[in-house]
Motif scaffolding. Structure first.
Motif, mmCIF file in Angstrom:
data_model
loop_
_atom_site.group_PDB
_atom_site.id
_atom_site.type_symbol
_atom_site.label_atom_id
_atom_site.label_comp_id
_atom_site.label_asym_id
_atom_site.label_seq_id
_atom_site.Cartn_x
_atom_site.Cartn_y
_atom_site.Cartn_z
ATOM 1 N N ALA A 112 0.807 -1.226 0.000
ATOM 2 C CA ALA A 112 0.000 0.000 0.000
ATOM 3 C C ALA A 112 0.837 1.272 0.000
ATOM 4 O O ALA A 112 0.287 2.375 -0.014
ATOM 5 N N SER A 113 2.170 1.136 -0.005
ATOM 6 C CA SER A 113 3.052 2.300 0.118
ATOM 7 C C SER A 113 3.402 2.910 -1.232
ATOM 8 O O SER A 113 3.502 2.210 -2.241
ATOM 9 N N GLU A 114 3.621 4.216 -1.214
ATOM 10 C CA GLU A 114 4.042 4.943 -2.405
ATOM 11 C C GLU A 114 5.565 5.053 -2.438
ATOM 12 O O GLU A 114 6.257 4.717 -1.465
ATOM 13 N N LEU A 115 6.085 5.579 -3.544
ATOM 14 C CA LEU A 115 7.533 5.737 -3.675
ATOM 15 C C LEU A 115 8.116 6.643 -2.599
ATOM 16 O O LEU A 115 9.268 6.485 -2.194
ATOM 17 N N THR A 116 7.322 7.604 -2.131
ATOM 18 C CA THR A 116 7.833 8.515 -1.103
ATOM 19 C C THR A 116 8.201 7.768 0.181
ATOM 20 O O THR A 116 9.092 8.202 0.912
ATOM 21 N N VAL A 117 7.538 6.658 0.444
ATOM 22 C CA VAL A 117 7.874 5.857 1.623
ATOM 23 C C VAL A 117 9.271 5.265 1.460
ATOM 24 O O VAL A 117 10.085 5.268 2.393
ATOM 25 N N ALA A 118 9.568 4.748 0.288
ATOM 26 C CA ALA A 118 10.908 4.210 0.023
ATOM 27 C C ALA A 118 11.965 5.294 0.200
ATOM 28 O O ALA A 118 13.026 5.065 0.783
ATOM 29 N N ASP A 119 11.676 6.475 -0.307
ATOM 30 C CA ASP A 119 12.612 7.591 -0.183
ATOM 31 C C ASP A 119 12.853 7.934 1.284
ATOM 32 O O ASP A 119 13.985 8.203 1.703
ATOM 33 N N GLU A 120 11.787 7.905 2.079
ATOM 34 C CA GLU A 120 11.924 8.212 3.506
ATOM 35 C C GLU A 120 12.692 7.117 4.241
ATOM 36 O O GLU A 120 13.466 7.404 5.160
ATOM 37 N N LEU A 121 12.500 5.879 3.845
ATOM 38 C CA LEU A 121 13.276 4.795 4.443
ATOM 39 C C LEU A 121 14.763 4.960 4.146
ATOM 40 O O LEU A 121 15.613 4.758 5.030
ATOM 41 N N PHE A 122 15.085 5.315 2.921
ATOM 42 C CA PHE A 122 16.483 5.562 2.572
ATOM 43 C C PHE A 122 17.053 6.724 3.391
ATOM 44 O O PHE A 122 18.203 6.673 3.851
ATOM 45 N N SER A 123 16.267 7.767 3.569
ATOM 46 C CA SER A 123 16.726 8.922 4.347
ATOM 47 C C SER A 123 16.978 8.534 5.801
ATOM 48 O O SER A 123 17.967 8.963 6.411
ATOM 49 N N ALA A 124 16.082 7.725 6.368
ATOM 50 C CA ALA A 124 16.276 7.259 7.740
ATOM 51 C C ALA A 124 17.535 6.406 7.842
ATOM 52 O O ALA A 124 18.291 6.497 8.819
ATOM 53 N N LEU A 125 17.768 5.597 6.828
ATOM 54 C CA LEU A 125 18.971 4.764 6.803
ATOM 55 C C LEU A 125 20.221 5.627 6.795
ATOM 56 O O LEU A 125 21.210 5.321 7.475
ATOM 57 N N ASP A 126 20.203 6.724 6.063
ATOM 58 C CA ASP A 126 21.344 7.632 6.036
ATOM 59 C C ASP A 126 21.641 8.188 7.423
ATOM 60 O O ASP A 126 22.808 8.301 7.832
ATOM 61 N N VAL A 127 20.585 8.550 8.132
ATOM 62 C CA VAL A 127 20.765 9.057 9.500
ATOM 63 C C VAL A 127 21.432 8.005 10.376
ATOM 64 O O VAL A 127 22.369 8.294 11.134
ATOM 65 N N MET A 128 20.974 6.764 10.274
ATOM 66 C CA MET A 128 21.544 5.681 11.077
ATOM 67 C C MET A 128 22.985 5.377 10.677
ATOM 68 O O MET A 128 23.836 5.097 11.519
ATOM 69 N N ASP A 129 23.253 5.421 9.374
ATOM 70 C CA ASP A 129 24.609 5.135 8.901
ATOM 71 C C ASP A 129 25.623 6.157 9.413
ATOM 72 O O ASP A 129 26.818 5.846 9.532
ATOM 73 N N HIS A 130 25.164 7.357 9.707
ATOM 74 C CA HIS A 130 26.067 8.419 10.162
ATOM 75 C C HIS A 130 26.167 8.506 11.684
ATOM 76 O O HIS A 130 26.830 9.399 12.212
ATOM 77 N N SER A 131 25.522 7.587 12.401
ATOM 78 C CA SER A 131 25.571 7.628 13.859
ATOM 79 C C SER A 131 25.726 6.228 14.436
ATOM 80 O O SER A 131 24.758 5.465 14.524
ATOM 81 N N ALA A 132 26.948 5.901 14.839
ATOM 82 C CA ALA A 132 27.194 4.596 15.455
ATOM 83 C C ALA A 132 26.423 4.463 16.765
ATOM 84 O O ALA A 132 25.936 3.377 17.100
ATOM 85 N N ALA A 133 26.303 5.565 17.507
ATOM 86 C CA ALA A 133 25.584 5.525 18.782
ATOM 87 C C ALA A 133 24.115 5.178 18.566
ATOM 88 O O ALA A 133 23.527 4.398 19.331
ATOM 89 N N LEU A 134 23.523 5.746 17.521
ATOM 90 C CA LEU A 134 22.120 5.460 17.219
ATOM 91 C C LEU A 134 21.951 4.003 16.814
ATOM 92 O O LEU A 134 21.002 3.332 17.255
ATOM 93 N N ARG A 135 22.852 3.493 15.984
ATOM 94 C CA ARG A 135 22.761 2.089 15.562
ATOM 95 C C ARG A 135 22.862 1.155 16.763
ATOM 96 O O ARG A 135 22.136 0.162 16.850
ATOM 97 N N ARG A 136 23.765 1.473 17.691
ATOM 98 C CA ARG A 136 23.902 0.636 18.884
ATOM 99 C C ARG A 136 22.623 0.670 19.713
ATOM 100 O O ARG A 136 22.178 -0.357 20.237
ATOM 101 N N ALA A 137 22.033 1.861 19.829
ATOM 102 C CA ALA A 137 20.806 1.996 20.614
ATOM 103 C C ALA A 137 19.657 1.200 19.991
ATOM 104 O O ALA A 137 18.828 0.628 20.705
#
Length: 269
Positions: free
Chosen positions: A22-47
């Motif tokens: 049921a998701s649109e392409l914008t959902v995929a884009d937002e998932l990629f953006s969230a992944l970028d945030v996680m990739d740039h923060s080891a502390a967040l990934r650990r949490a």
């Protein structure tokens, strides 16, 4: 730990099937953006992968970070991912990336099987185009080049790409996450193929094959693997003769080079 990750991946696919469809392409884009945030923060990934934290606590972290800026479907998927156990923080990122690609594939699938085939073909076509030019490969892997320049180059190389293909190609060339863009595009194509309940057979031959022979080869491989396969043929003179076919982790190698290597190992014992 690999078993834990595999079990979590399988559970996610089942749990989120309806949300993905049921998701649109914008959902995929937002998932990629969230992944970028996680990739740039080891502390967040650990949490987000800390097994000592309750799943609800990890989900709350996601809501606090992305709840105000992402769609509910996106947040739902992220909460589902972080609520599962993962063997390593890298597995968490790959799960999110795979979800994003699956959302794109589901969007393409709305026009039927043809939409999935066109998306897969666009991805494989881009990969072959890039693989055929060392200059292009260098341009797309140059760490000094801005992401916008890589996107423009990718657009020139795939001018007829659909919105779905464009999103995945742009992602591969701007955020390959330690992989070569061509390799990541290949993984994206495999995910799209899995959506069609098919596999991609990576076939290596010594020289170009005629159309009639390719049809026979395709039928033979379909019977052998028990699946309808899309052949991705690469010509490599070093195999000397014969055929090497790889589907997932399974390899059928009847090349002369492989037989020579096998003979050499036996002699050296």
């Amino acid at each position: 730990m690999a078993t834990v990750t595999s079990e979590s991946q399988a559970a996610l696919a089942s749990e989120l099937a309806e949300t993905i469809s049921a998701s649109e392409l914008t959902v995929a884009d937002e998932l990629f953006s969230a992944l970028d945030v996680m990739d740039h923060s080891a502390a967040l990934r650990r949490a987000l992968t800390d097994p000592s934290r309750e799943p609800q606590e990890r989900a709350a972290v996601v809501r606090s970070l992305f709840g105000a800026q992402a769609q509910q479907k996106t947040v739902t998927m992220l909460e589902a991912v972080v609520s599962r156990r993962w063997g390593a923080d890298r597995d968490l990122g790959e799960a999110i990336e795979n979800l994003a690609v699956t959302v794109v594939a589901a969007q393409a699938e709305r026009t039927g099987l043809q939409g999935l085939e066109e998306l897969e073909g666009a991805l494989l076509g881009f990969r072959h185009t890039v693989a055929g030019s060392h200059e292009v490969q260098h341009a797309l892997t140059d760490h000094q080049a801005p992401a916008s320049a890589k996107q423009k180059l990718a657009a020139r190389l795939s001018p007829a790409a659909s919105a779905e293909a464009r999103l995945l190609i742009d992602r591969a060339v701007t955020a390959p996450r330690g992989m070569r863009p061509t390799a990541l595009v290949g993984e994206f194509a495999s995910t799209v193929a899995a959506r069609q309940q098919r596999w991609i057979a990576q076939v290596t031959v010594a020289k170009d094959l005629g159309g009639a022979y390719l049809e026979k080869l395709s039928s033979s491989l379909d019977r052998y693997f028990g699946r309808e396969l899309r052949l991705d043929v690469v010509v490599d003179p070093t195999v000397v003769g014969g055929i090497r076919a790889q589907v997932g982790d399974e390899v059928v190698d009847s090349t002369v080079a492989a037989r020579l290597n096998s003979l050499q190992r036996k002699i050296s014992r």
